[in-house]
Scaffold this motif. Structure first.
Motif, PDB file in Angstrom:
ATOM      1  N   VAL A 206      35.169  36.580  24.244  1.00  0.00           N
ATOM      2  CA  VAL A 206      34.492  35.805  25.288  1.00  0.00           C
ATOM      3  C   VAL A 206      35.341  34.596  25.674  1.00  0.00           C
ATOM      4  O   VAL A 206      35.484  34.277  26.865  1.00  0.00           O
ATOM      5  CB  VAL A 206      33.095  35.344  24.802  1.00  0.00           C
ATOM      6  N   GLY A 207      35.916  33.931  24.684  1.00  0.00           N
ATOM      7  CA  GLY A 207      36.770  32.784  24.967  1.00  0.00           C
ATOM      8  C   GLY A 207      37.958  33.148  25.829  1.00  0.00           C
ATOM      9  O   GLY A 207      38.299  32.433  26.781  1.00  0.00           O
ATOM     10  N   ARG A 208      38.596  34.289  25.535  1.00  0.00           N
ATOM     11  CA  ARG A 208      39.758  34.725  26.334  1.00  0.00           C
ATOM     12  C   ARG A 208      39.338  35.088  27.750  1.00  0.00           C
ATOM     13  O   ARG A 208      40.039  34.783  28.722  1.00  0.00           O
ATOM     14  CB  ARG A 208      40.439  35.908  25.639  1.00  0.00           C
ATOM     15  N   GLU A 209      38.186  35.751  27.875  1.00  0.00           N
ATOM     16  CA  GLU A 209      37.691  36.121  29.207  1.00  0.00           C
ATOM     17  C   GLU A 209      37.369  34.872  30.034  1.00  0.00           C
ATOM     18  O   GLU A 209      37.703  34.795  31.223  1.00  0.00           O
ATOM     19  CB  GLU A 209      36.439  36.987  29.068  1.00  0.00           C
ATOM     20  N   LEU A 210      36.751  33.882  29.395  1.00  0.00           N
ATOM     21  CA  LEU A 210      36.431  32.642  30.104  1.00  0.00           C
ATOM     22  C   LEU A 210      37.695  31.902  30.514  1.00  0.00           C
ATOM     23  O   LEU A 210      37.756  31.302  31.592  1.00  0.00           O
ATOM     24  CB  LEU A 210      35.558  31.740  29.225  1.00  0.00           C
ATOM     25  N   ARG A 211      38.705  31.934  29.654  1.00  0.00           N
ATOM     26  CA  ARG A 211      39.975  31.276  29.984  1.00  0.00           C
ATOM     27  C   ARG A 211      40.594  31.902  31.221  1.00  0.00           C
ATOM     28  O   ARG A 211      41.064  31.201  32.126  1.00  0.00           O
ATOM     29  CB  ARG A 211      40.926  31.370  28.787  1.00  0.00           C
ATOM     30  N   ILE A 212      40.593  33.230  31.286  1.00  0.00           N
ATOM     31  CA  ILE A 212      41.162  33.910  32.458  1.00  0.00           C
ATOM     32  C   ILE A 212      40.327  33.604  33.694  1.00  0.00           C
ATOM     33  O   ILE A 212      40.863  33.352  34.782  1.00  0.00           O
ATOM     34  CB  ILE A 212      41.232  35.432  32.204  1.00  0.00           C
ATOM     35  N   MET A 213      38.998  33.614  33.543  1.00  0.00           N
ATOM     36  CA  MET A 213      38.135  33.282  34.674  1.00  0.00           C
ATOM     37  C   MET A 213      38.411  31.881  35.182  1.00  0.00           C
ATOM     38  O   MET A 213      38.443  31.621  36.389  1.00  0.00           O
ATOM     39  CB  MET A 213      36.662  33.411  34.274  1.00  0.00           C
TER      40      MET A 213
ATOM     41  N   LEU B 234      39.563  30.871  38.907  1.00  0.00           N
ATOM     42  CA  LEU B 234      38.801  29.931  39.739  1.00  0.00           C
ATOM     43  C   LEU B 234      39.694  28.835  40.301  1.00  0.00           C
ATOM     44  O   LEU B 234      39.515  28.389  41.429  1.00  0.00           O
ATOM     45  CB  LEU B 234      37.669  29.298  38.922  1.00  0.00           C
ATOM     46  N   CYS B 235      40.656  28.407  39.502  1.00  0.00           N
ATOM     47  CA  CYS B 235      41.560  27.344  39.951  1.00  0.00           C
ATOM     48  C   CYS B 235      42.516  27.827  41.035  1.00  0.00           C
ATOM     49  O   CYS B 235      43.184  27.023  41.679  1.00  0.00           O
ATOM     50  CB  CYS B 235      42.354  26.798  38.766  1.00  0.00           C
ATOM     51  N   GLN B 236      42.624  29.137  41.234  1.00  0.00           N
ATOM     52  CA  GLN B 236      43.552  29.671  42.225  1.00  0.00           C
ATOM     53  C   GLN B 236      42.856  30.394  43.379  1.00  0.00           C
ATOM     54  O   GLN B 236      43.523  30.974  44.234  1.00  0.00           O
ATOM     55  CB  GLN B 236      44.521  30.646  41.548  1.00  0.00           C
ATOM     56  N   MET B 237      41.529  30.358  43.393  1.00  0.00           N
ATOM     57  CA  MET B 237      40.835  31.074  44.458  1.00  0.00           C
ATOM     58  C   MET B 237      41.216  30.532  45.827  1.00  0.00           C
ATOM     59  O   MET B 237      41.376  29.332  46.017  1.00  0.00           O
ATOM     60  CB  MET B 237      39.312  30.952  44.273  1.00  0.00           C
ATOM     61  N   ASP B 238      41.364  31.431  46.763  1.00  0.00           N
ATOM     62  CA  ASP B 238      41.723  31.061  48.127  1.00  0.00           C
ATOM     63  C   ASP B 238      40.684  30.107  48.701  1.00  0.00           C
ATOM     64  O   ASP B 238      39.481  30.281  48.503  1.00  0.00           O
ATOM     65  CB  ASP B 238      41.807  32.329  48.977  1.00  0.00           C
TER      66      ASP B 238
ATOM     67  N   ILE C  88      44.732  24.549  45.710  1.00  0.00           N
ATOM     68  CA  ILE C  88      45.044  24.318  44.307  1.00  0.00           C
ATOM     69  C   ILE C  88      45.215  22.830  44.040  1.00  0.00           C
ATOM     70  O   ILE C  88      44.722  22.290  43.050  1.00  0.00           O
ATOM     71  CB  ILE C  88      46.307  25.099  43.887  1.00  0.00           C
ATOM     72  N   VAL C  89      45.932  22.142  44.937  1.00  0.00           N
ATOM     73  CA  VAL C  89      46.139  20.706  44.781  1.00  0.00           C
ATOM     74  C   VAL C  89      44.800  19.976  44.838  1.00  0.00           C
ATOM     75  O   VAL C  89      44.515  19.104  44.022  1.00  0.00           O
ATOM     76  CB  VAL C  89      47.096  20.169  45.867  1.00  0.00           C
TER      77      VAL C  89
ATOM     78  N   MET D 176      32.621  22.087  39.525  1.00  0.00           N
ATOM     79  CA  MET D 176      31.782  21.882  38.353  1.00  0.00           C
ATOM     80  C   MET D 176      31.825  23.077  37.416  1.00  0.00           C
ATOM     81  O   MET D 176      31.840  22.927  36.200  1.00  0.00           O
ATOM     82  CB  MET D 176      30.343  21.607  38.800  1.00  0.00           C
ATOM     83  N   ALA D 177      31.855  24.286  37.956  1.00  0.00           N
ATOM     84  CA  ALA D 177      31.867  25.487  37.108  1.00  0.00           C
ATOM     85  C   ALA D 177      33.072  25.490  36.183  1.00  0.00           C
ATOM     86  O   ALA D 177      32.983  25.914  35.029  1.00  0.00           O
ATOM     87  CB  ALA D 177      31.862  26.739  37.981  1.00  0.00           C
TER      88      ALA D 177
END
Length: 312
Positions: A46-53, A57-61, A159-160, A1-2
């Motif tokens: 802020v937009g760039r920082e959120l994009r990186i975050m 998040l999509c790659q967190m173990d 990731i999948v 959701m985040a």
């Protein structure tokens, strides 16, 4: 959701920094040029920082899931994204409150009217605080949140799975959550309503997080009943051709239990032939979502027969 909350904030920032809003802001706040530029610069950072975050998040173990520290950090990121979304709503409402291309234009595209109207300076101050909060959260993550484990099987599986979860969430978004997609939606609807009797392939290309699934799902819900049969299946990074064919079969024959039962014991060749014969007699719409590799489509395309009724 985040991840979805972050993406919505990113999209709103993109519109706030787009040409229409920028031109309107210049007219509305021309005498406050320095403050306006500083605010726009802060929103961009802020937009760039959120994009990186979001990408992180999509790659967190997978081992970080259900970890109390990680979940607490994720909750804080989500809170900041919500606040930023509110500030963009405030900004856009303020920018366009006296002009049709401002308030009404943006609110119709999913922006809510702010509870209390803030001044430009107050919005700028709040966005600066958000920028600092995100920087602090980034530092906190590096100190306390488990790091990404590169290249292992569990990470790939995660990731999948997250990709599939996000796709499912995107499909359930309401129309008011879709921002800045009207032109692309109209174009898709026109293509699907075309008189071309050849089998057509429509591809939505772009990096993850642009809202391709949400857009396709919105059009699919509106247009699918115009076809004699339809199906939506997710492919993902790793897939089984047989599983995909069986999922398509379940979608197409969900109202015909006897036919669906007869396909359960079929091998993949018989299953493919059954689907081809079924589709060649009908005008159909098949959505293949979350395709990572063009080869996946080519691998499945033999089933999509070319007839004078098909739209694929």
């Amino acid at each position: 959701m985040a991840e979805i909350v972050i993406l919505l904030a990113i999209r709103k920032i993109g519109i706030a920094l787009g040409k229409a809003a920028e031109d309107q802001a210049s007219v509305q706040f021309g005498r406050y040029g320095t403050q306006l530029l500083e605010l726009q610069g802060s929103m961009g950072r802020v937009g760039r920082e959120l994009r990186i975050m979001h990408d992180v998040l999509c790659q967190m173990d997978i081992r970080s899931r259900n970890n109390q520290v990680y979940e607490g950090w994720l909750e804080e990121v989500q809170k900041v994204a919500y606040v930023m979304e509110d500030m963009v709503d405030e900004y856009l409402y303020l920018v366009g409150r006296e002009h049709d291309i401002g308030c009404c234009f943006f609110l119709k595209k999913g922006f809510k009217k702010p509870r209390s109207l803030l001044s430009l300076n107050k919005i700028a101050s709040k966005v600066k605080e958000i920028e600092k909060d995100l920087s602090h959260l980034s530092d906190t993550k590096n100190r306390w949140v488990p790091t990404i484990s590169n290249g292992n099987a569990s990470n790939s599986n995660y990731i999948v799975k997250r990709s599939q979860d996000l796709a499912n969430i995107s499909r359930s978004l309401d129309e008011e959550d879709l921002v800045g997609v009207d032109k692309n939606r109209e174009k898709l609807e026109q293509w699907l309503a075309g008189d071309d009797l050849e089998c057509s392939v429509i591809s939505l290309l772009g990096m993850g997080g642009l809202g391709k699934t949400a857009l396709a799902a919105n059009v699919y819900k509106k247009e699918r009943e115009k076809f004699q049969c339809h199906a939506w299946v997710s492919i993902s990074q790793t897939y089984s051709r047989e599983v995909i064919l069986r999922n398509i079969t379940k979608e197409l024959f969900k109202d015909n239990v006897s036919v669906l039962s007869s396909t359960l014991d079929m091998d993949i060749i018989s299953l493919e032939e059954t689907l081809k014969k079924y589709l060649e007699q009908r005008k159909y719409l098949i959505i293949l979502d979350d395709v990572w590799d063009p080869e996946a489509f080519h691998d499945l395309s033999r089933m999509f027969t070319h007839n004078d009724r098909a739209v694929d």
